[in-house]
Every structure is written in C-alpha cells, then in structure tokens.
Design a protein around this motif. Sequence first.
Motif, PDB file in Angstrom:
ATOM      1  N   ARG A 185       6.184   6.662  -3.852  1.00  0.00           N
ATOM      2  CA  ARG A 185       4.723   6.387  -3.212  1.00  0.00           C
ATOM      3  C   ARG A 185       4.491   5.839  -1.929  1.00  0.00           C
ATOM      4  NH1 ARG A 185       4.078   5.728  -8.981  1.00  0.00           N
ATOM      5  NH2 ARG A 185       2.767   7.304 -10.024  1.00  0.00           N
ATOM      6  N   TRP A 186       3.482   6.207  -1.298  1.00  0.00           N
ATOM      7  CA  TRP A 186       3.210   5.349  -0.036  1.00  0.00           C
ATOM      8  C   TRP A 186       2.267   4.080  -0.629  1.00  0.00           C
ATOM      9  CZ3 TRP A 186       5.574   5.867   4.484  1.00  0.00           C
ATOM     10  CH2 TRP A 186       6.212   7.087   4.689  1.00  0.00           C
ATOM     11  N   TYR A 187       2.550   3.026   0.075  1.00  0.00           N
ATOM     12  CA  TYR A 187       1.601   1.875  -0.431  1.00  0.00           C
ATOM     13  C   TYR A 187       1.612   1.167   1.170  1.00  0.00           C
ATOM     14  CZ  TYR A 187       3.455   2.196  -5.071  1.00  0.00           C
ATOM     15  OH  TYR A 187       3.514   2.563  -6.343  1.00  0.00           O
ATOM     16  N   LEU A 188       0.095   0.593   1.068  1.00  0.00           N
ATOM     17  CA  LEU A 188      -0.374  -0.156   2.294  1.00  0.00           C
ATOM     18  C   LEU A 188      -0.627  -1.396   1.941  1.00  0.00           C
ATOM     19  CD1 LEU A 188      -1.929  -0.246   4.863  1.00  0.00           C
ATOM     20  CD2 LEU A 188      -3.965   0.199   4.008  1.00  0.00           C
ATOM     21  N   ILE A 189      -0.018  -2.319   2.591  1.00  0.00           N
ATOM     22  CA  ILE A 189      -0.176  -3.826   2.184  1.00  0.00           C
ATOM     23  C   ILE A 189      -1.217  -4.432   3.424  1.00  0.00           C
ATOM     24  CG2 ILE A 189       1.025  -6.134   2.267  1.00  0.00           C
ATOM     25  CD1 ILE A 189       3.851  -4.790   1.544  1.00  0.00           C
ATOM     26  N   GLY A 190      -2.514  -4.819   2.944  1.00  0.00           N
ATOM     27  CA  GLY A 190      -3.288  -5.389   3.778  1.00  0.00           C
ATOM     28  C   GLY A 190      -4.012  -6.752   3.289  1.00  0.00           C
TER      29      GLY A 190
END
Length: 338
Positions: A185-190
């Motif tokens: 999966r693609w993950y965004l860390i923010g």
Amino acid sequence: MPKTSSRVLTLLSLLQTRRDWPGRALAERLDVSARTVRRDVDRLRELGYRIRASKGPDGGYRLEAGDELPPLLFDDEQAVALSVALQAAALSAAGIEEAALRALTSVRQVMPVRLRHRLEALRFTTVVDAAVPVAQDTLVEVSAAIRACEELRFDYARVGDRPGADLSPVPRRVQPHHLIAAQGRWYLIGWDAGREDWRVHRVDRMTLRSHRGARFTPRVVPGGDSHAFLRGRFRGATDGEKWPCRGKVVLRAPASRVIPFVSDGVVEPVGADSCLVELGAWSWGALAALLLRFEVDVEVVEPPELTAAFAEIGQRVSIAAGGERRGERSPQGSASAV
C-alpha cells in the motif's frame, strides 16, 4: 500531409495500440496512399522494428517482438507511469537500482517540459512494491504538496464491520512529509496540526480536495527515519520501532529450534532443552499467542501482564474446547481458572 519523420512516428504509435491494422485503415488514418504506408513500414523495419505484412484484400500489418529493443513511443500517462515504476525500482533494493536509475535519467531527458515538471514533483521512498492501486494523479499531487511544503486537504474514507457504523468520509488537513510504499500500500506520513501529532494515512483511502492549503515549515519525523517510523506505527509503537508489549519467557525447547522463528527477538540458551526468549508484539494477547505457536511449556519471567494474557487465552481455549464457560462455578464453589 505531415512530414515523413512525423508520419512514421505516428504510424509506429498506431501499430503499438492494437494487434492488427488493415493497410487500408492505416492509409486512411495517415491520409496517405497504401504505397506510402508500405514505404513507411520499410523505414520502421530499418530502425529495428519487426512488422509482419499479410497480403490480400484484407491484408495489413502487425508489430511483433524483435531480437533487440528499438525506440519506443509513450503517451503522457504511459510516460508518467513508467517514471513512477522506474523511481520505485531505483529504491527497491532488488539489485536493479543502477539500471533503473539510468533508465529513469534517459526517459526524463527526452520528455516534454510539461511532463518533466510533473515528474520532478514526484518524490517518494519505498520499502516494498505497492500492490493496492492508487490513482496516478493522486500520487503526483501528494508528491507535489510534499515538495512545495503545502498542506493537503482531503476526505479520508473510514472502514469498519460494525452494523450501523458511520462510515462517511472524514475531512482531514495534514502537513505532508513522506510518501512511502510498504506492505502493498501507499502511505502518507504527515503532521496533523489540529491534533498536534504525527499521523499515517493510506493514500488509497484519500480523496483530495481541489486546492491545497497554506505553506508550512517541514519537521523531522520522530527518530529521523521515515521507514523506521512507519514500521513502528505498524507495530502499534509510540516510541520508535519498539513493540508496545514486550516480555521474557522460558521455553522448554532448544534454542536452535526457536531461533529461526524469532526474527526481531532475543534467544539465549538456558540448557540443552530450554531457552530464554525476549519478544515483542502489538498486544499482550498477541505476544502470548506468538509464544504458544512453539507448542511447548512456557514459563513467564516478566511482566505480570503477560501472565494475565496467558490466563485469558487459557480461559478462551477452555470455552472453545467445550469446558466451563467464563464465570461459571466449579462443583467446589470456586471460579474456574486455567
């Protein structure tokens, strides 16, 4: 009539879009005679393309695989997709990094300016290849926001299996820092300014708003390593990559039998038939279950929470096996326990 070189490239593009092309259809698409089509096909053959011609009233042309790789044509979406794949391969630790980087450089050098700007904004890191499909435009937009240090506004889809649960999307406003492909999966860390904490979002569940938000000053992810931070969140950890639940036990099994199955734990021989194991998991119940898989006697060293987890599992096993139900009294009047 288009110039010869432009017409030949158009012919090649047409041949790449379908398996068979009738000669008459090609001539109509290019607005030339059948004889001109034959000459252009010969020019492509001289460049290394294998094009098979079939004769007769319904004769036509087919582009086939050759012995060498000739020049290729890509439309805009294909070019962006190719660059995404090459950049992921260059970071994949799969032994093809150098070749992927050279290929990526070659592709970028010949791209139109309009595409090059999009690709320059596309920056991400990868742990393993992503498998869950994500819209290409979403990846480009998220990467552009990371590079520009601009807040992302999006609706985040909720998931759940409880009947009647509210699964309507939740609005989010996040300062994006890292885009990572991990575990399919693609993950965004923010950084979520409203919660004053770091958050991880699955990109396939994000629906971006039409406009990005205000600019922000980048922060350093806890520990300074985005990969380690994501691995820690997978484990439910709040402190680096450490498991939130960690315990020590003595297993009545040789260390040589246990070591191959304890990847991130510690195993120390205690005797010929026993070993001390220190291991972690996302919950005490999960840790107890991991240790029971060895199918040997277990002696808890620490902590008490792990002992309680074994008792809880024992009670559940007793129920599953048809024994006394939780809270029932034994004939002696005491509560059943395992």
